[in-house]
Design an enzyme around this catalytic site. Structure first.
Site, PDB file in Angstrom:
ATOM      1  N   CYS A   2       1.212  32.722  44.803  1.00 46.20           N
ATOM      2  CA  CYS A   2       0.215  32.626  45.869  1.00 46.20           C
ATOM      3  C   CYS A   2       0.215  31.237  46.512  1.00 46.20           C
ATOM      4  O   CYS A   2       0.661  30.266  45.925  1.00 46.20           O
ATOM      5  CB  CYS A   2      -1.171  32.890  45.301  1.00 46.20           C
ATOM      6  SG  CYS A   2      -1.303  34.457  44.446  1.00 46.20           S
ATOM      7  N   ARG A  27       7.379  30.888  48.689  1.00 44.65           N
ATOM      8  CA  ARG A  27       6.890  31.087  47.328  1.00 44.65           C
ATOM      9  C   ARG A  27       6.846  32.572  46.954  1.00 44.65           C
ATOM     10  O   ARG A  27       6.715  32.916  45.786  1.00 44.65           O
ATOM     11  CB  ARG A  27       5.474  30.502  47.199  1.00 44.65           C
ATOM     12  CG  ARG A  27       5.426  29.004  47.424  1.00 44.65           C
ATOM     13  CD  ARG A  27       4.042  28.541  47.801  1.00 44.65           C
ATOM     14  NE  ARG A  27       3.130  28.532  46.681  1.00 44.65           N
ATOM     15  CZ  ARG A  27       2.830  27.457  45.967  1.00 44.65           C
ATOM     16  NH1 ARG A  27       3.397  26.309  46.250  1.00 44.65           N
ATOM     17  NH2 ARG A  27       1.981  27.523  44.982  1.00 44.65           N
ATOM     18  N   TRP A  72       0.340  37.138  45.941  1.00 45.73           N
ATOM     19  CA  TRP A  72       1.363  37.905  45.231  1.00 45.73           C
ATOM     20  C   TRP A  72       0.612  38.711  44.182  1.00 45.73           C
ATOM     21  O   TRP A  72      -0.027  38.137  43.303  1.00 45.73           O
ATOM     22  CB  TRP A  72       2.384  36.947  44.614  1.00 45.73           C
ATOM     23  CG  TRP A  72       3.586  37.662  44.130  1.00 45.73           C
ATOM     24  CD1 TRP A  72       4.605  38.154  44.886  1.00 45.73           C
ATOM     25  CD2 TRP A  72       3.880  37.990  42.778  1.00 45.73           C
ATOM     26  NE1 TRP A  72       5.526  38.762  44.074  1.00 45.73           N
ATOM     27  CE2 TRP A  72       5.112  38.676  42.778  1.00 45.73           C
ATOM     28  CE3 TRP A  72       3.243  37.771  41.563  1.00 45.73           C
ATOM     29  CZ2 TRP A  72       5.704  39.148  41.624  1.00 45.73           C
ATOM     30  CZ3 TRP A  72       3.834  38.234  40.412  1.00 45.73           C
ATOM     31  CH2 TRP A  72       5.060  38.918  40.448  1.00 45.73           C
ATOM     32  N   ASN A  96      -5.751  30.713  43.664  1.00 47.48           N
ATOM     33  CA  ASN A  96      -4.459  30.864  42.968  1.00 47.48           C
ATOM     34  C   ASN A  96      -4.726  30.715  41.484  1.00 47.48           C
ATOM     35  O   ASN A  96      -5.545  29.893  41.093  1.00 47.48           O
ATOM     36  CB  ASN A  96      -3.481  29.744  43.337  1.00 47.48           C
ATOM     37  CG  ASN A  96      -2.990  29.871  44.747  1.00 47.48           C
ATOM     38  OD1 ASN A  96      -3.303  30.824  45.437  1.00 47.48           O
ATOM     39  ND2 ASN A  96      -2.237  28.883  45.173  1.00 47.48           N
ATOM     40  N   GLY A  97      -3.959  31.427  40.661  1.00 44.17           N
ATOM     41  CA  GLY A  97      -4.098  31.262  39.215  1.00 44.17           C
ATOM     42  C   GLY A  97      -4.588  32.537  38.557  1.00 44.17           C
ATOM     43  O   GLY A  97      -4.568  33.617  39.157  1.00 44.17           O
ATOM     44  N   GLU A 480      17.348  23.348  21.690  1.00 43.98           N
ATOM     45  CA  GLU A 480      16.989  22.969  23.054  1.00 43.98           C
ATOM     46  C   GLU A 480      16.561  21.490  23.093  1.00 43.98           C
ATOM     47  O   GLU A 480      16.906  20.758  24.029  1.00 43.98           O
ATOM     48  CB  GLU A 480      15.874  23.904  23.567  1.00 43.98           C
ATOM     49  CG  GLU A 480      15.313  23.605  24.936  1.00 43.98           C
ATOM     50  CD  GLU A 480      16.351  23.601  26.064  1.00 43.98           C
ATOM     51  OE1 GLU A 480      17.494  24.004  25.859  1.00 43.98           O
ATOM     52  OE2 GLU A 480      15.979  23.139  27.164  1.00 43.98           O
ATOM     53  N   LYS A 484      18.399  18.640  25.346  1.00 42.25           N
ATOM     54  CA  LYS A 484      17.670  17.792  26.300  1.00 42.25           C
ATOM     55  C   LYS A 484      17.956  16.320  26.023  1.00 42.25           C
ATOM     56  O   LYS A 484      18.199  15.546  26.939  1.00 42.25           O
ATOM     57  CB  LYS A 484      16.150  18.013  26.221  1.00 42.25           C
ATOM     58  CG  LYS A 484      15.631  19.312  26.752  1.00 42.25           C
ATOM     59  CD  LYS A 484      15.581  19.402  28.265  1.00 42.25           C
ATOM     60  CE  LYS A 484      16.852  20.042  28.786  1.00 42.25           C
ATOM     61  NZ  LYS A 484      16.885  21.468  28.845  1.00 42.25           N
ATOM     62  N   GLU A 487      21.592  15.327  26.887  1.00 42.38           N
ATOM     63  CA  GLU A 487      21.883  15.490  28.312  1.00 42.38           C
ATOM     64  C   GLU A 487      21.367  14.319  29.147  1.00 42.38           C
ATOM     65  O   GLU A 487      22.056  13.842  30.042  1.00 42.38           O
ATOM     66  CB  GLU A 487      21.195  16.793  28.750  1.00 42.38           C
ATOM     67  CG  GLU A 487      21.490  17.284  30.114  1.00 42.38           C
ATOM     68  CD  GLU A 487      20.775  18.622  30.364  1.00 42.38           C
ATOM     69  OE1 GLU A 487      21.199  19.329  31.262  1.00 42.38           O
ATOM     70  OE2 GLU A 487      19.789  18.952  29.663  1.00 42.38           O
ATOM     71  N   HIS A 503      23.984  21.739   3.198  1.00 44.78           N
ATOM     72  CA  HIS A 503      25.348  22.265   3.255  1.00 44.78           C
ATOM     73  C   HIS A 503      26.256  21.351   4.077  1.00 44.78           C
ATOM     74  O   HIS A 503      27.329  21.777   4.496  1.00 44.78           O
ATOM     75  CB  HIS A 503      25.341  23.688   3.817  1.00 44.78           C
ATOM     76  CG  HIS A 503      24.556  24.639   2.968  1.00 44.78           C
ATOM     77  ND1 HIS A 503      24.984  25.085   1.742  1.00 44.78           N
ATOM     78  CD2 HIS A 503      23.326  25.177   3.144  1.00 44.78           C
ATOM     79  CE1 HIS A 503      24.069  25.881   1.204  1.00 44.78           C
ATOM     80  NE2 HIS A 503      23.047  25.947   2.046  1.00 44.78           N
ATOM     81  N   LYS A 602      23.509  20.509  38.649  1.00 42.21           N
ATOM     82  CA  LYS A 602      22.380  21.412  38.433  1.00 42.21           C
ATOM     83  C   LYS A 602      22.853  22.852  38.303  1.00 42.21           C
ATOM     84  O   LYS A 602      22.443  23.586  37.422  1.00 42.21           O
ATOM     85  CB  LYS A 602      21.378  21.269  39.582  1.00 42.21           C
ATOM     86  CG  LYS A 602      20.176  22.182  39.476  1.00 42.21           C
ATOM     87  CD  LYS A 602      19.347  21.844  38.241  1.00 42.21           C
ATOM     88  CE  LYS A 602      18.212  22.813  38.004  1.00 42.21           C
ATOM     89  NZ  LYS A 602      17.725  22.729  36.613  1.00 42.21           N
TER      90      LYS A 602
HETATM   91  O1  M6R Z   1      21.259  28.088  36.091  1.00 41.02           O
HETATM   92  P1  M6R Z   1      21.538  28.466  34.650  1.00 41.02           P
HETATM   93  O2  M6R Z   1      20.302  28.698  33.872  1.00 41.02           O
HETATM   94  O3  M6R Z   1      22.504  29.592  34.536  1.00 41.02           O
HETATM   95  O4  M6R Z   1      22.261  27.181  34.039  1.00 41.02           O
HETATM   96  C1  M6R Z   1      22.766  27.215  32.736  1.00 41.02           C
HETATM   97  C2  M6R Z   1      23.061  25.836  32.245  1.00 41.02           C
HETATM   98  O5  M6R Z   1      24.025  25.210  33.050  1.00 41.02           O
HETATM   99  C3  M6R Z   1      21.811  24.963  32.206  1.00 41.02           C
HETATM  100  O6  M6R Z   1      20.795  25.559  31.477  1.00 41.02           O
HETATM  101  C4  M6R Z   1      22.122  23.598  31.602  1.00 41.02           C
HETATM  102  O7  M6R Z   1      22.430  23.735  30.255  1.00 41.02           O
HETATM  103  C5  M6R Z   1      20.949  22.656  31.806  1.00 41.02           C
HETATM  104  N1  M6R Z   1      21.391  21.466  32.470  1.00 41.02           N
HETATM  105  C6  M6R Z   1      20.265  22.260  30.545  1.00 41.02           C
HETATM  106  O8  M6R Z   1      19.191  21.427  30.767  1.00 41.02           O
END
Ligand code: M6R
Length: 607
Positions: A2, A27, A72, A96-97, A480, A484, A487, A503, A602
């Site tokens: 929304c 949106r 929406w 919204n919400g 994850e 992060k 990365e 192990h 990205k």
């Molecule tokens: O757009 P996607 O979710 O398919 O992208 C997959 C990966 O390239 C993405 O998640 C990547 O691992 C990120 N940079 C992690 O933060």
């Protein structure tokens, strides 16, 4: 998702409202509406479909005060009577919400004689404000009081025909900003809607309420404390997404998670049950006789799949395999036409995931589902079923809000499959939906730990390696967290299921190896505690993300942060948030390019 636009000016604001709604069209929405004060009356126009239709209907309307909305559908189907604004007596409201306590408010207000004409949660806000005005005639004070009774996430704008020239706006959880100019003052869900009239923006914080007139703006907290917010001059170009008060997109996107989750979960609306149709018209038929689920994805999206595997097998009783797309596409596998192939992707254009999906189909596996953040993307177009996460544009290379919204979508899939397989009672379903609905609020509380996490981050600046531990459905969350950290801070990080420590990886543990552990209070906590002792006995420094009620005491070398709420099955969605914040602050300390880490893109649209 929304969108809100509101304007109080010295000139006809109807074109501003319409242009603002058009700017928010990206949106997604299914109906639109506006309300203005003209001749001492509220004039309301609503339409199902495009903003252009509303614009045509409003062609001859003029006013100096008004509010507008794109909706929406959540609580109630897309229809004119469910479209905003909602009116009660002299007032009109856009929202919204998700209001979590709308049912109890609806009962209370109906008992007082208020007649509900829509299926929305928003209408209870309108009646609640109207009821409050009976004892508190000032609109600002009445909205302030009414907001204190709302549970959930909201951004609202309110007008009152008996107090023309004033607009009251408030936010808790959903975004809202003000636009200031000499000729008038405005509010909107994002800056792009207001660039037509001003670049001077004020970002409201959660718990803020503001009064706008053509000449002035006043901001208070919902508890009545006056507050000042800085004016920010927008540099936004038409195509860009604004950073607002944040230093980096990653930080902004971490903090957008309550809203991204609320938007993604809007599809459930006020219902107590979930229908397969949320995955597409064909879903009921297509999911009816599946015997296996194969999840294909890369990076962070693969981690959401790995988390979902725990849910799908435990709650829906269906076997599930998660495979990194770049492996699946080239491996000789055994096709199974009865399996559901789920492709998860933020961008929907990741080359490996798209190729893996095509490969799966080429093997005769035609039951496909895309869980994706970009509706027009190739992965969505090429899948039989789809669920669009509503995280909004994700700019930072490190994926954050896409991940938590994918998890929300995958939990919905788990509930749908569990229901089809008769593994879910109506009571369980309704309890899980309540928990989902409360998620934005719960994530907000976790975000409040940022200051503590910032302090922890200092201790990582000189480290070259880090170990992340988790067990059960929190093992993928540890993965994850490690992804992060490596990365964006370039610290080498590995994740292990805590039971695997002895192990092999225990050999690495010494005072230079920080060990980060995800330690919610669940069935595996006692086992995890023993693993943590193994680390401590080797001089490893422990950083533990526990639940408030996990009995792990802090001591020398054992640092504990407690998440405010224990969240059961959905706990992974809360526990990943402090790991995102930790990586972000470590990257800041190290001075890396947070939003564009070296060597990464990205959207990985090439192999
Ligand atoms: O757009 P996607 O979710 O398919 O992208 C997959 C990966 O390239 C993405 O998640 C990547 O691992 C990120 N940079 C992690 O933060």
């Amino acid at each position: 998702m929304c969108g809100i636009v509101a304007a109080a000016a010295q000139y006809n604001i109807v074109p501003v409202l319409i242009e603002g709604l058009m700017r928010l069209e990206y949106r997604g929405y299914d109906s639109a509406g506006l309300a203005i004060i003209g001749d001492g009356q509220i004039e309301r126009l609503r339409s199902v479909g495009r903003v252009a239709e509303l614009a045509a209907a409003a062609a001859t309307t003029t006013a100096i005060t008004g509010i507008a909305h794109t909706r929406w559908a959540t609580h109630g189907v897309p229809s004119e009577r469910n479209a905003h604004p909602h009116v009660s007596g002299a007032i009109a409201v856009v929202h919204n919400g998700i209001i979590e306590n709308y049912e109890s408010l609806r009962r209370e207000l109906s008992a007082q004689g208020y007649v509900f004409t829509s299926d929305t949660d928003t209408e209870s806000i309108a009646h609640l404000i109207e009821a409050t005005l009976q004892t508190e005639p000032d609109l600002f004070n009445a909205v302030q009081r009414a907001c204190r009774r709302l549970v959930g996430a909201f951004a609202i704008a309110v007008i009152d025909r008996s107090q023309p020239g004033r607009i009251i706006v408030a936010r808790e959880g959903s975004p809202l900003l003000l636009g200031l100019s000499e000729n008038g003052n405005y509010a909107a869900s994002d800056a792009s809607a207001l660039l037509q009239v001003t670049r001077n923006m004020v970002y409201l914080e959660n718990g803020d309420i503001a009064e706008l007139t053509a000449a002035a703006v006043r901001i208070e907290r919902l508890d009545g404390t006056p507050v000042e917010r800085p004016v920010h001059v927008s540099q936004l170009s038409a195509a860009a997404v604004e950073l607002g008060n944040y230093q980096h997109y990653m930080q902004k996107e971490i903090f957008e998670q309550p809203d991204a989750l609320a938007n993604t979960l809007e599809i459930v609306g006020g219902s107590k049950s979930i229908q397969p149709g949320i995955f597409g018209a064909e879903a009921a038929h297509l999911l009816a006789d599946i015997d296996h689920i194969l999840i294909l994805a890369c990076g962070t999206s693969a981690h959401s799949g790995l988390t979902a595997r725990y849910w799908l097998e435990a709650l829906a009783g269906i076997p599930c395999t998660v495979e990194v797309a770049s492996e699946y596409r080239y491996r000789i596998s055994v096709p199974n036409p009865r399996q559901l192939v789920v492709a998860i992707s933020q961008s929907g254009e990741t080359a490996d995931t798209l190729a893996a999906l095509r490969h799966a189909k080429s093997l005769g596996q035609m039951k496909t589902l895309a869980i994706c953040n970009v509706p027009e993307s190739a992965i969505v177009r090429e899948s039989a079923l789809r669920f669009i996460t509503r995280a909004g544009p994700e700019i930072g290379v490190a994926s954050t809000k896409a991940f938590t919204t994918q998890l929300a979508a995958l939990f919905l899939l788990t509930l749908v499959v569990a229901k089809i397989r008769n593994r879910l009672s109506a009571e369980q379903e309704s309890n899980y939906i309540d928990q989902l609905r409360h998620l934005p609020v719960a994530v907000n509380k976790v975000l409040a730990l940022e200051d503590d996490i910032r302090q922890w981050a200092q201790r990582f600046a000189d480290k070259h390696h880090a170990l992340f531990l988790g067990r059960g459905r929190h093992y993928p969350i540890a993965m994850e967290g490690a992804l992060k950290l490596k990365e964006i801070s370039y610290i080498h990080a590995e994740a292990y299921p805590a039971g695997e420590l002895k192990h092999g990886p225990l050999a690495l543990v010494d005072a230079n190896m920080p060990v980060i552990s995800v330690a919610p209070r669940d069935d595996l906590l006692e086992k995890l505690k023993s693993n943590l002792q193994e680390v401590r006995a080797r001089g490893g420094e422990l950083y533990v993300f526990a639940d408030g009620d996990s009995e792990i005491p802090a001591s020398e070398g054992v640092h504990i942060l407690r998440l405010p709420e224990h969240y059961g099955e959905l706990s992974p969605i809360l526990h990943v948030v402090p790991l995102q914040l930790l990586s972000y602050h470590v990257a800041l300390v190290k001075g890396t390019d947070v939003d564009k880490p070296r060597n990464l893109a990205k959207s990985v649209t090439v192999e």
